[in-house]
Structures are given as C-alpha cells and as structure tokens.
Design an enzyme around this catalytic site. Structure first.
Site, mmCIF file in Angstrom:
data_model
loop_
_atom_site.group_PDB
_atom_site.id
_atom_site.type_symbol
_atom_site.label_atom_id
_atom_site.label_comp_id
_atom_site.label_asym_id
_atom_site.label_seq_id
_atom_site.Cartn_x
_atom_site.Cartn_y
_atom_site.Cartn_z
ATOM 1 N N MET A 301 -31.305 -6.106 28.643
ATOM 2 C CA MET A 301 -32.362 -5.693 27.966
ATOM 3 C C MET A 301 -33.011 -4.660 28.902
ATOM 4 S SD MET A 301 -33.813 -4.963 25.128
ATOM 5 C CE MET A 301 -35.273 -3.793 25.185
ATOM 6 N N GLU A 302 -33.378 -3.246 28.241
ATOM 7 C CA GLU A 302 -33.844 -2.192 28.982
ATOM 8 C C GLU A 302 -35.361 -2.142 29.088
ATOM 9 O OE1 GLU A 302 -33.217 -0.566 24.640
ATOM 10 O OE2 GLU A 302 -32.062 -1.793 26.139
ATOM 11 N N ASN A 303 -35.916 -3.483 29.190
ATOM 12 C CA ASN A 303 -37.567 -3.393 29.631
ATOM 13 C C ASN A 303 -37.725 -2.334 30.682
ATOM 14 O OD1 ASN A 303 -37.158 -6.028 27.883
ATOM 15 N ND2 ASN A 303 -36.284 -6.819 29.871
ATOM 16 N N GLU A 336 -28.295 0.461 31.030
ATOM 17 C CA GLU A 336 -29.575 0.082 30.973
ATOM 18 C C GLU A 336 -30.677 1.044 31.602
ATOM 19 O OE1 GLU A 336 -30.335 -2.021 28.739
ATOM 20 O OE2 GLU A 336 -28.198 -2.678 28.564
ATOM 21 N N HIS A 339 -31.727 4.148 30.011
ATOM 22 C CA HIS A 339 -32.689 3.772 28.835
ATOM 23 C C HIS A 339 -34.013 3.920 29.378
ATOM 24 C CE1 HIS A 339 -30.659 2.139 25.331
ATOM 25 N NE2 HIS A 339 -29.982 1.101 25.844
#
Length: 891
Positions: A301-303, A336, A339
């Site tokens: 997940m590209e937080n 990721e 992103h």
C-alpha cells in the site's frame, strides 16, 4: 480425489445462458470525462464543509484492540450549516465540540452509509472553525483500517499493529472526510509502550516519555494528501536507512530481519533518483520508509512516506528465497514508489479514475524494471497481465477503465485487471504512439500542474496533447470511456505481384455458449494505433484505424504481421492465406510476435471464432527450445483445459497430450545442476515441474518426492529455485505423515515466505480427509489471517475439492467473515465459486444472500456467474473436439 462425472451437478447450457443474461441490467455506461472540479467530483459527502488540517491523538490498546483518540480538525465552512457529516465505521463518540467549546453537537450515525453527522443548535458561519472530536475506534483482526498482526519469533509470538486504508478505511481509525478529493494535512501523535517503535507518513518530530512506561511519539505534519494515504505501524521494529538525494530511505522490519531488506533498500535508492528525473518533480517528503508487515494483508500500500508491504513481498533472504524473487520485489517496489507521484502527489478526484493511480503505477513499474534490469525482459515475460485483462474485457460484465463508482463497496472492487492491466497496456500503446520523449514531457506537465491536488483523465489528455502537439483524446477516450476489446480482421489480397492488406475492426467477445437470448453487446468503434508489416521487418507506417483501411503490403505471398511487437491492445484474426504465410514464417518471427500469434490463437478458440484443432496445430509447431514466455502461454492453456476437464472423460486424453508436448521442453532443461540462478530457463524449469506433476507425470512426481526426502535430511540439497515446485507436488500427493510434516515445517519457521510455502503445499492435498483438516485449520488462530482465504481457495483448486470447501464456507460463513472482513463476502466468495462450471452452483451463488448486501458484492456475483457460464460453454464446445483431434493426431 476427483469428483466423478456421475456425481457432478449438470444442467442444460440454456440455463447457464439465462443466468448470464440476467446480468445485463447490472452493467453501466461511462460518463463523458471533464477536467477536475472539486464541486463536480462524485462522492457521498456534502462539499459544504472541507477539512484543512487534522491534529490526531491516538492511544492504541494492543491488548484489548481498542483505539481511543481525540482529533482537532480545522475546517472551512463554505456556507452556513448546522450539520457536519463525516465518515466513521465502528466508532463510538464522546464530546464533539466546535470553537471554544460552547457548541456541542448531537451525534447520529448511519452504519450502512458509514457516516456520522454532527448537528449543532446554532449554524456554523461561513469561514474557518476548529472541530474537536473524542472517539473510540476498533483495532481489527482483518487487514483493513488499523489491524493487529500476531507473528512468530524465536522468542515466541509477538504483536504489532499496522494500517491499510485504501480505498475507504481511514474512517475505521478516526472520523474523517474519507474521499480522495478532500485533501488536508495530518499531524499525528500516538501514545505507545516505550519499547515499541512507531512509523508514520512523516519523520518523528518529538518523542516524550510519560507515566506507566509509555511514551508519546509526535510526527511532523504531512503535506496535503487524501485520507487513504495515512499510515501508522507500531511494534518491536528496527530500521536501516540510506540517503537518496537528501531523502532518508528506510526499510522497517520486525526484529532481526532488517538485513533482509538490503536488496529493497538499494533498489529504492536507485528508483527514487530515476523517478525524480522522469517526473520532473522531486519527491517532496523528507523520508520514505518501506515497512515489512508479517501479516494482515497480502500486497502493498502506497501510503505517502511509509509504504507498507506484506513481508514476503519486500524482504529477500538468500537462505529461503529463490534468486528470482528479486524480480517480484523490485516490481512491487517500483509500482508502489511510482504511486508517490501518481496517486499521492497527484490523486484521482474519485474512484472512477482509479486507473490514473494503478494503471500508471503498473506501467511505470515495468518501465523501471526494463531500465534497471533489461535481462529480466519484463514486457515479454509479463505478457500475461494484458492477456488476463483482455479475457475479462471481452465479456458482457466488463467495465470501462473509467468506470462509474457509486460507493465504498464498488470502490473496493475497482482494483481489478481492467484498472491495472488494461490501464498499463493502454499507456504503453499511447507512449509508443506519441513517442517516448513527448510522452514524458506531457507527464511532467501533468505532475507540475496538479501537484498536491486532484485530477481526472481529461487533465492527463490535455497535458499530453500540449506537450506532444498531437491529438490523443479521441484515441485514448475510445479505450477509457467504453469497455471491450477491439478485434482487427486482417486479410491480404494479391493484385498481380503486389499485395494489399485490408484491416477491418470489430468487437472481440467471449460469451457463454447458447446465450442467444441475451441482448447483443453494443457495437464499438475505436481509434486504434496499428503497427503492421512483414515478418522480421518494420511497420509500413503510422496507421490509425477508425473503422477500416487498406494499405500496400509488399510482394504477393509475403507474411504480414499485425500488432508488430505486441504493443497494441487488440486481437487480430487473419484471413486463411495470410495465416498460412504467418505459420510458415513462425520460426523467423521475433519472440514477441510469436507470443502474440499464440495468445490470439487461443483467444479466438475461447471466443468461438476458431476451431480448437487450428490452435493445437500451432502448438505442435513450437520448438521445444523456444523462450519461456511462449511456453508459459502453452502451459497456461493446458492448465485451463485440465481444469475444465476435471471429472470428465476427456481429461486423461488431454493430460496425456499435454505431457507429451511439455516433456521434451523439460527434458531439454532437466532438473538443473543445483544452482539457483535468476534466469528464464530456471523459472521455466520450475513451472514445468509443477505443471507436469499436476498433469500426472509419474516420473516428475517420483523425483520431486525423492528430492524432498533428501531435503528433509539436508536442506542444502534442494536449490531454492525448485523448492516451491517440489513442495507443491509433495503437497498434492501427500499422505497423512507427509501432510503433518509440511505443517510442522510451516510452524517451525519464522520466515513468512517459507511458512506460506508449506502451508499452501499442505492445503493442496487431494486426499479429502486432509482437505478437511486444512479447512478446520482456517478457523483456528494458527494461520496468518492474510492467507485464510487463499488456503480455502487452494483446497478447492489445487486440492480439487471445491464442493468440500463450498460446504465448509456455507457452514462457517459468519466465523470466516469475522476473521476476514467485508472483502471475504463481496469478493472472495464470488471468486471462489468460479471453481465450478455448472448451472447448479451458479444458481447457488445467485441465491447466496451475503454478497447481495452491497452493490460491489452484486457486481462481483454477476461477473462470477458469467465466468461459470463461459466455462460451461467451453467444456461443451471445445473439450470433445480437442479429445477427438488428439486421438486422431497422437504426438
């Protein structure tokens, strides 16, 4: 055990076609795309109140899995109102006050809408206000929101918490405006035990010890970003870092694993510099952490500033990983990190444009892999991504790349192969059409124009056209605003010694057999950049096909290939004369073109536009020494046929033929010399071992068992590159003693990739009693929640016990839903049912009410029903013909 055909539930094909026809009402058309406007952005929350900054204080209780907190939100009220609506899930509220505390709000919640509304006695005037909210949320056991992970170590089981919020689960941590257009800044403080480390989007600004062996960790405020990019990970962690142009890049792991992050760290440093240059806007945060989470969710997940990864997707341990695992680590890392620009710096305005995030990150990942590791040949070996998208896109239940998204449940299912893989294929085709430099100039303009804001697809087309000086909107919109796969019918006609090529476009459709009562799919017209030319030569020139065209095509009899290089997103159907010429020139084609011929040939069989014997004859022409990508496609089609033939009389014949075609390829490669080199031959060898064993090759199965027995005595005897394949075959043929040994190996390892290897091998056991034992295991606390659904799916697919698994799901649905969360209901169950190919199970799925509770679930059911109907049609139409051809043409 294979379920006997006499026990399978079958129904007339017309019943399956009728079920598929019911799906028509669920498809939706695309809307015309406009440039970004906040007020016009789709969404469920009112846009009269806008968050500007969140100051969030969280006190996670890792023992009781509660999350007390207080947040102060600076808001902008655009017009006087007594009501403020935010998103919240499973949250209880304390005081909600505005300003100096004089005004307290009444709080009402709507569980279905996932909202909370604060109602004030006096209207809030237009302008700035400060809202203070006390609340208690939950720490989940499934991988959404803030979730808990219990993981094994040499010192016993330990616990951490981490977050996964895309698309709409920030609302599970703190009340917020949980839609991507509501960008704001975030300042987080978290109270945790002093022996734990906390990682967030930004660097730690201050750390202060407090009573009861606790500390408060405060992070620097973030730039403006969407709520789903918020991240928090807390646990017994360690961090290794490196510098990349003034940015601190870190890999964060559980204790004693940071050394396994060295490959990812080195790769990230290189990628950050590459992306800074490509996008023309430097990465704007002071740090970028790559966080390895040993459970909770299965991907990455590209937080912004703190990307989370399922541990096995980030860490590389040469003691347990095949060297080729670095390909996957680099690919997901490149995705990721892309992103950080496409998605984080510039964010789609609403989930209908999710492809702006995922399609571009997928394309950029492959582009970066080609740049740094050309030896991996990622475009060639990743061909399956486009093929999978085209298979789905050829169906009635497909959707446009820009798809209507009504709510959070539909946003959750938007992360599919159309969004990712078709998006990637379209971008590659457009880059090729515009030229690499012009395309990059357009991307740089797009980034600069929309940094820290939101955008739509129309904004991207404007930037690309402005940079390239070439019209692109019509070409691009024909692929993004309508669903479907173009089919180009290509025929050569001789005029004396000269030859002309005629091109005509149609719509490529894969429909259930007997679906004649369904309304016909609407016609489509695309503007298609077509590359056509002689085998081994250059394209004739730029062809933008809008309907039909005719071009000179060399001398009469020349083999003319359409879609040279396999860059276009379309299928090709050749006339008899040119097809014969292409088959004669097959060996002289570039490998990309050979692969394109093979994939289109199989697709035409699936669509009923070609007879199966024509495809089998093509497979017979493939040299055993051809490259991995070509043989991987052959393996894929054989695996599909084997799955469709389960429980049918044709299976032994199809299996024998498949083994006969694949065995010479394997005999050329052999079992190898014990090395674990990262090359295509090694990867093809491993794939062939698994496939031949699945197909019942007794020699391969026996050798796999022998090598596994030797491995148990001396682990160094089995190269890492073969461990997955060998263990898989040991698993599917396991008796109780072997099954127990596999579980013991899983339980005895602290390496996530090893644990998964052995758990999944055990789940593939084809003995029904062992399958029951695996299913029971999924209800225990032993398995990481991440793999529970995968284990059940493996029992059905590799273990060939779909009915056993389906009975188990129905009997234990509530318990499984509690462990797995909403995705189990809306996505896993419909997907699981595609293990079946009969009308009886289709009807059971249609009547299974849990997925019907959300619009996203209903869409997934519709897609699954069509998949079942298509599989049934292939069984009836293709398998008997293939059986007859094989019997008449024994290899």
């Amino acid at each position: 055990m294979i379920q006997p055909a006499s026990h399978a539930r079958r129904a007339p094909l017309r019943c399956l076609a009728a079920i598929a026809a019911l799906l028509l009402s669920m498809t939706a058309g695309a809307r015309a795309e406009q440039a970004f406007s906040f007020d016009a952005t789709p969404g469920r929350l009112p846009k009269t109140v806008i968050p500007v900054n969140y100051a969030i204080e969280l006190r996670p209780d890792l023992a009781n899995l509660t999350l007390p907190g207080v947040e102060t939100v600076d808001i902008e009220v655009k017009e006087p109102t007594t009501r403020v609506t935010v998103n919240a899930v499973n949250t209880t509220f304390g005081d909600v006050i505005v300003g100096d505390g004089v005004q307290r709000a009444d709080v009402t919640t709507d569980a279905a809408a996932q909202t909370a509304t604060f109602t004030f006695a006096q209207p809030l005037a237009a302008g700035r206000h400060r809202l203070r909210i006390a609340f208690t949320a939950e720490i989940n056991r499934f991988g959404t929101g803030l979730f808990v992970v219990d993981y094994p170590t040499k010192a016993g089981t330990k616990r951490l918490i981490s977050s996964k919020l895309e698309p709409a689960d920030a609302r599970r941590i703190f009340p917020c405006w949980d839609e991507p257009a509501f960008k704001a800044t975030y300042a987080l403080s978290v109270m945790i035990p002093r022996n734990l480390m906390a990682v967030g989007n930004m660097p730690v600004a201050h750390e202060e010890p407090v009573a009861d062996n606790l500390k408060i960790v405060s992070f620097a405020p973030t730039p403006k970003m969407s709520s789903y990019l918020f991240v928090l990970t807390v646990g017994e962690l360690e961090r290794v870092t490196a510098d990349s142009g003034g940015v601190t890049v870190g890999v964060v792991t559980t204790e004693d694993k940071s050394g396994q992050g060295r490959f990812a760290l080195d790769s990230a440093v290189k990628l950050l510099a590459y992306y800074n240059d490509y996008f023309g806007v430097k990465y704007p945060l002071p740090k970028l952490d790559l966080i390895a989470v040993p459970g909770g969710f299965g991907g990455a997940m590209e937080n912004w500033g703190g990307i989370t990864f399922f541990e096995s997707r980030l860490l590389f341990d040469p003691a347990t990983n095949a060297e080729s695992a670095q390909r996957g680590i680099f690919g997901i890392l490149a995705h990721e990190m892309a992103h950080m620009w496409f998605g984080d710096l510039v964010t789609m305005a609403w989930w209908d444009n999710l492809w702006l995030n995922e399609g571009f990150a997928t394309w950029m990942s492959t582009k970066a892999s080609e740049h740094f590791h050309p030896e991996w040949r990622n475009w060639l070996n990743g061909y399956g991504a486009k093929q999978f998208a085209m298979t789905l896109d050829a169906r009635r239940t497909s959707h446009p790349i820009q798809q209507p998204v009504a709510d959070h449940s539909e946003a959750a299912i938007a992360f599919d192969a159309i969004t990712y893989n078709k998006g990637q294929a379209l971008i590659r085709m457009l880059e090729n059409y515009l030229g690499e430099q012009a395309f990059r100039d357009g991307i740089r303009k797009y980034m600069a124009d929309h940094a820290y804001s939101n955008s739509t697809t129309a904004d991207l087309w404007q930037a690309l056209e402005g940079a390239a000086g070439k019209t692109i909107t019509g070409v691009a919109a024909s692929f993004t605003e309508q669903d479907g796969v173009p089919l180009i019918v290509a025929e050569t006609v001789c005029d004396g010694a000269a030859q002309r090529l005629t091109l005509r476009q149609d719509r490529f459709v894969i429909a259930p057999l007997g679906a004649v009562d369904a309304a016909p799919l609407p016609a489509r017209n695309w503007q298609i950049p077509v590359a056509a030319g002689p085998v081994g030569g250059k394209p004739f020139g730029e062809i933008l096909l809008n309907g039909s065209a005719e071009v000179p095509a060399g001398a009469c009899g020349d083999a003319i290939k359409v879609n040279l290089g396999d860059i276009g997103y379309y299928r090709v159907e050749y006339g008899l004369k040119n097809r014969a010429a292409l088959l004669s020139a097959f060996a002289q084609m570039a490998v990309d073109d050979r692969l394109n011929i093979v994939t289109d040939s199989w697709a035409l069989v699936q669509a009923g536009r070609a007879d199966p014997p024509s495809h089998l004859a093509l497979l017979d022409a493939i040299d055993p020494g051809d490259q991995r990508a070509v043989w991987d496609q052959v393996i894929s089609s054989f695996a599909t046929l084997d799955r469709l033939a389960r429980g049918r009389d044709e299976r032994p014949v199809i299996r024998a033929y498949s083994r006969a075609r694949l065995r010479p390829v394997f005999d050329r490669l052999g079992w190898g010399n014990g090395g674990s080199a990262d090359d295509d031959a090694t990867l093809l060898r491993a794939s062939l071992i698994s496939t031949l064993g699945d197909l019942g090759d007794e020699g391969v199965i026996a050798e796999a068992k022998r090598r596994f027995a030797a491995f148990l005595e001396d682990p160094n005897s089995l190269p890492n590159a073969l461990r997955d394949s060998v263990t898989h075959l040991v698993g599917i043929t396991a008796d109780r003693a072997t099954y127990d040994r596999l579980l013991a190996l899983a339980r005895g390892s602290t390496a996530t990739n090893e644990r998964l290897r052995y758990y999944y091998a055990a789940a593939g056991a084809r003995d029904p009693e062992l399958a029951r034992a695996t299913l029971a295991l999924t209800l225990s606390n032993e398995l990481p929640g991440t793999i529970v659904s995968g284990m059940i799916g493996t029992v059905a697919s590799r273990g060939e016990q779909p009915q056993l698994a389906w009975d188990f799901i129905q009997a234990n649905f509530d318990a499984l839903l509690a462990k797995q969360g909403p995705n189990f209901r809306d996505q896993f169950v419909p997907g699981f049912m595609t293990n079946f190919t009969d009308a009886g199970h289709a009807a059971e799925l249609a009547a299974f009410t849990p997925p019907q509770s959300t619009s996203g679930g209903r869409l997934m059911v519709a897609r699954a029903l069509e998949t079942i109907a298509i599989s049934a049609g292939l069984q009836a139409r293709v398998l008997p013909v293939i059986d007859a051809w094989i019997r008449a043409h024994k290899p």
